[in-house]
Design a protein around this motif. Structure first.
Motif, PDB file in Angstrom:
ATOM      1  N   TYR A  78       0.147 -28.015  -4.992  1.00  0.00           N
ATOM      2  CA  TYR A  78       1.555 -27.977  -5.385  1.00  0.00           C
ATOM      3  C   TYR A  78       2.095 -29.332  -5.801  1.00  0.00           C
ATOM      4  CZ  TYR A  78       2.080 -23.160  -3.830  1.00  0.00           C
ATOM      5  OH  TYR A  78       1.972 -21.816  -3.684  1.00  0.00           O
ATOM      6  N   GLN A  79       1.680 -30.407  -5.132  1.00  0.00           N
ATOM      7  CA  GLN A  79       2.235 -31.707  -5.446  1.00  0.00           C
ATOM      8  C   GLN A  79       1.791 -32.213  -6.817  1.00  0.00           C
ATOM      9  OE1 GLN A  79       0.943 -34.174  -2.292  1.00  0.00           O
ATOM     10  NE2 GLN A  79      -1.201 -34.113  -2.874  1.00  0.00           N
ATOM     11  N   HIS A  82       2.929 -30.093 -11.447  1.00  0.00           N
ATOM     12  CA  HIS A  82       3.747 -30.464 -12.610  1.00  0.00           C
ATOM     13  C   HIS A  82       2.926 -31.319 -13.579  1.00  0.00           C
ATOM     14  CE1 HIS A  82       7.233 -31.406 -15.020  1.00  0.00           C
ATOM     15  NE2 HIS A  82       6.954 -32.693 -14.890  1.00  0.00           N
ATOM     16  N   SER A  93       6.673 -24.567 -16.366  1.00  0.00           N
ATOM     17  CA  SER A  93       5.747 -23.993 -15.397  1.00  0.00           C
ATOM     18  C   SER A  93       5.334 -22.589 -15.836  1.00  0.00           C
ATOM     19  CB  SER A  93       6.403 -23.933 -14.020  1.00  0.00           C
ATOM     20  OG  SER A  93       5.579 -23.252 -13.124  1.00  0.00           O
ATOM     21  N   CYS A 100       8.845 -26.074 -11.071  1.00  0.00           N
ATOM     22  CA  CYS A 100       8.841 -27.511 -10.879  1.00  0.00           C
ATOM     23  C   CYS A 100       9.639 -28.234 -11.962  1.00  0.00           C
ATOM     24  CB  CYS A 100       7.404 -28.048 -10.858  1.00  0.00           C
ATOM     25  SG  CYS A 100       6.508 -27.767 -12.389  1.00  0.00           S
TER      26      CYS A 100
END
Length: 101
Positions: A78-79, A82, A93, A100
């Motif tokens: 997830y981090q 983007h 996204s 994001c």
């Protein structure tokens, strides 16, 4: 009783030798790996992008028989999601449940 003066005299020499050997080893390592550092970084990025595509494949609509096992990797992606979808040429996204942008 043994005399420790002989051991104390040898310790600075061995320590100096170890430091110089480590510096020489690091120099050789840099000499051989230096020219290829950018290529290694590109290949690592390519492998990371492929891994992200495999893990997110089910969410992107690609049938994945291992989706049950790859689902546990989702929180770690997830981090970087983007940056990944921007690198892949998707301005927004592609997933509905990950917003994001």
């Amino acid at each position: 009783m043994p005399d420790d003066s002989g051991m104390n005299a040898a310790q600075p020499w061995t320590k100096l030798f170890a430091q110089r050997w480590a510096a020489f080893r690091d120099g050789l390592d840099e000499f051989y790996k230096g020219p290829y550092r950018q290529m290694f970084a590109r290949e690592k990025q390519s492998e990371d992008d492929f891994f992200t595509l495999i893990v997110l494949g089910e969410a992107l609509g690609v049938p994945d028989p291992a989706a049950y096992y790859t689902a546990e990797f989702l929180p770690s992606l997830y981090q970087d999601f983007h940056a990944w979808h921007r690198r892949m040429g998707m301005p927004d996204s592609p997933l509905d449940h990950i917003a994001c942008c």
